[in-house]
Structures are given as C-alpha cells and as structure tokens.
Design a protein around this motif. Structure first.
Motif, short mmCIF file in Angstrom:
data_model
loop_
_atom_site.label_atom_id
_atom_site.label_comp_id
_atom_site.label_asym_id
_atom_site.label_seq_id
_atom_site.Cartn_x
_atom_site.Cartn_y
_atom_site.Cartn_z
N TYR A 1 -3.91 -30.21 27.45
CA TYR A 1 -5.11 -29.42 27.69
C TYR A 1 -5.13 -28.10 26.94
N VAL A 2 -6.32 -27.74 26.54
CA VAL A 2 -6.61 -26.39 26.06
C VAL A 2 -6.84 -25.53 27.29
N ILE A 3 -6.31 -24.31 27.27
CA ILE A 3 -6.42 -23.41 28.42
C ILE A 3 -7.11 -22.12 28.03
N GLY A 4 -8.01 -21.70 28.89
CA GLY A 4 -8.69 -20.43 28.69
C GLY A 4 -8.49 -19.51 29.89
N TRP A 5 -8.49 -18.22 29.63
CA TRP A 5 -8.50 -17.21 30.68
C TRP A 5 -9.86 -16.51 30.63
N PHE A 6 -10.46 -16.36 31.80
CA PHE A 6 -11.76 -15.71 31.93
C PHE A 6 -11.65 -14.64 33.00
N ARG A 7 -12.59 -13.71 32.98
CA ARG A 7 -12.64 -12.71 34.04
C ARG A 7 -14.09 -12.42 34.38
N GLN A 8 -14.27 -12.00 35.61
CA GLN A 8 -15.62 -11.65 36.06
C GLN A 8 -15.55 -10.40 36.93
N ALA A 9 -16.25 -9.37 36.49
CA ALA A 9 -16.35 -8.14 37.24
C ALA A 9 -17.60 -8.21 38.11
N PRO A 10 -17.63 -7.45 39.20
CA PRO A 10 -18.81 -7.47 40.06
C PRO A 10 -20.08 -7.14 39.29
N GLY A 11 -21.08 -7.98 39.46
CA GLY A 11 -22.36 -7.74 38.81
C GLY A 11 -22.42 -8.10 37.34
N LYS A 12 -21.33 -8.67 36.81
CA LYS A 12 -21.29 -9.01 35.39
C LYS A 12 -21.07 -10.51 35.21
N GLU A 13 -21.40 -10.98 34.02
CA GLU A 13 -21.18 -12.39 33.70
C GLU A 13 -19.70 -12.65 33.45
N ARG A 14 -19.33 -13.92 33.62
CA ARG A 14 -17.96 -14.30 33.33
C ARG A 14 -17.69 -14.16 31.84
N GLU A 15 -16.57 -13.56 31.51
CA GLU A 15 -16.21 -13.26 30.12
C GLU A 15 -14.96 -14.04 29.72
N GLY A 16 -15.00 -14.65 28.57
CA GLY A 16 -13.83 -15.33 28.04
C GLY A 16 -12.86 -14.31 27.46
N VAL A 17 -11.69 -14.21 28.04
CA VAL A 17 -10.70 -13.21 27.64
C VAL A 17 -9.80 -13.73 26.53
N ILE B 1 -4.92 -19.48 18.91
CA ILE B 1 -5.07 -18.51 20.00
C ILE B 1 -6.24 -17.60 19.64
N SER B 2 -6.99 -17.23 20.65
CA SER B 2 -8.14 -16.35 20.43
C SER B 2 -8.19 -15.32 21.56
N TYR B 3 -8.64 -14.11 21.20
CA TYR B 3 -8.78 -13.02 22.17
C TYR B 3 -10.16 -12.39 22.02
N ALA B 4 -10.68 -11.93 23.14
CA ALA B 4 -11.87 -11.10 23.09
C ALA B 4 -11.49 -9.76 22.44
N ALA B 5 -12.45 -9.16 21.76
CA ALA B 5 -12.18 -7.90 21.07
C ALA B 5 -11.72 -6.82 22.05
N SER B 6 -12.21 -6.89 23.27
CA SER B 6 -11.91 -5.86 24.26
C SER B 6 -10.44 -5.88 24.72
N VAL B 7 -9.74 -6.99 24.48
CA VAL B 7 -8.36 -7.09 24.95
C VAL B 7 -7.36 -7.30 23.82
N LYS B 8 -7.85 -7.50 22.61
CA LYS B 8 -6.97 -7.79 21.49
C LYS B 8 -5.99 -6.64 21.28
N GLY B 9 -4.72 -7.00 21.12
CA GLY B 9 -3.68 -5.98 20.96
C GLY B 9 -3.08 -5.53 22.27
N ARG B 10 -3.71 -5.87 23.39
CA ARG B 10 -3.18 -5.49 24.70
C ARG B 10 -2.77 -6.70 25.53
N PHE B 11 -3.45 -7.81 25.36
CA PHE B 11 -3.17 -9.02 26.12
C PHE B 11 -2.50 -10.05 25.22
#
Length: 125
Positions: free
Chosen positions: A32-48, A58-68
């Motif tokens: 399986y391919v695995i993804g991590w997502f997150r959802q903050a209150p009032g926001k859409e689910r984001e692929g991390v 491997i792929s990262y969202a720009a908001s977490v690249k270099g940290r995750f």
C-alpha cells in the motif's frame, strides 16, 4: 478486516517534536501507498505527506517540507511521521490513509480508500 491506527499525538510546545505512528492490522502495509493528512477545526483536510509502496517516492506539503519526515518499516507494518520544529499552525487531527499502489503517491484525500481514526496534535505554549 483492514484497520489503520494512529498513535503518538499529544500536546507539545512550539519548536518541539513528535513522532506519529500508523500501524496496520488485518493486512500487510507493504502493498500500500500511505498518506498522512491533517484537519484543523473549521478547515479542510490537508495532505501532509505520502510515501509510495517501496518508499522510493515521497512527497510533502510545502508547509511542512524540511520539518516533517515520513518513513515506513514494512517489517513492523508501520509508517511514521517524524515532526520537528512544530508550529501552532500544525495543530489538528492527523490521519493516516492507505491505498493499493506502486511507486507513486499523492496527497489528495480522494485517492485513498482506507483511513484511521486520527490522533490529535496540539502545538501550544
């Protein structure tokens, strides 16, 4: 029955670290391919982040690249998300998800068939 279970969430101060785990039961994650997502209150689910079946893509969202960092241990049937330099905007419920695949991964939620229940991450002082 195919199940995913996230763990490792919690409350951490800004700048801190957490490691999330996504453990599979009822099936072997190495197909399986695995993804991590997150959802903050009032926001859409984001692929991390996502990782392909063999780990070659491997792929990262720009908001977490270099940290995750995403990784997988197919022997332990677990995928990890190491999170460092956490920011308040990283707060949310984190989900892992799975889909059968090969050496491709995507960060769109509608690409994934199986989902865990989520683990809460709160970054606050």
């Amino acid at each position: 029955q195919l199940q995913l279970m996230e763990s490792g969430g919690g409350l951490v101060q800004p700048g801190g670290s957490l490691r999330l785990s996504c453990a599979a039961s009822g099936f072997s994650l190495d197909s399986y391919v695995i993804g991590w997502f997150r959802q903050a209150p009032g926001k859409e689910r984001e692929g991390v982040s996502c990782i392909s079946r063999g780990g070659g893509t491997i792929s990262y969202a720009a908001s977490v690249k270099g940290r995750f960092t995403i990784s997988r241990d197919n022997v332990k049937n677990t995928v990890y998300l190491q999170m460092k330099s956490l920011k308040p905007e990283d707060t949310g419920v984190y989900y892992c998800a799975a889909v059968t695949g090969w050496e491709y991964c995507g960060r769109q939620a509608n690409e994934y068939h199986y989902w865990g229940q989520g683990t809460q991450v709160t970054v606050s002082s």
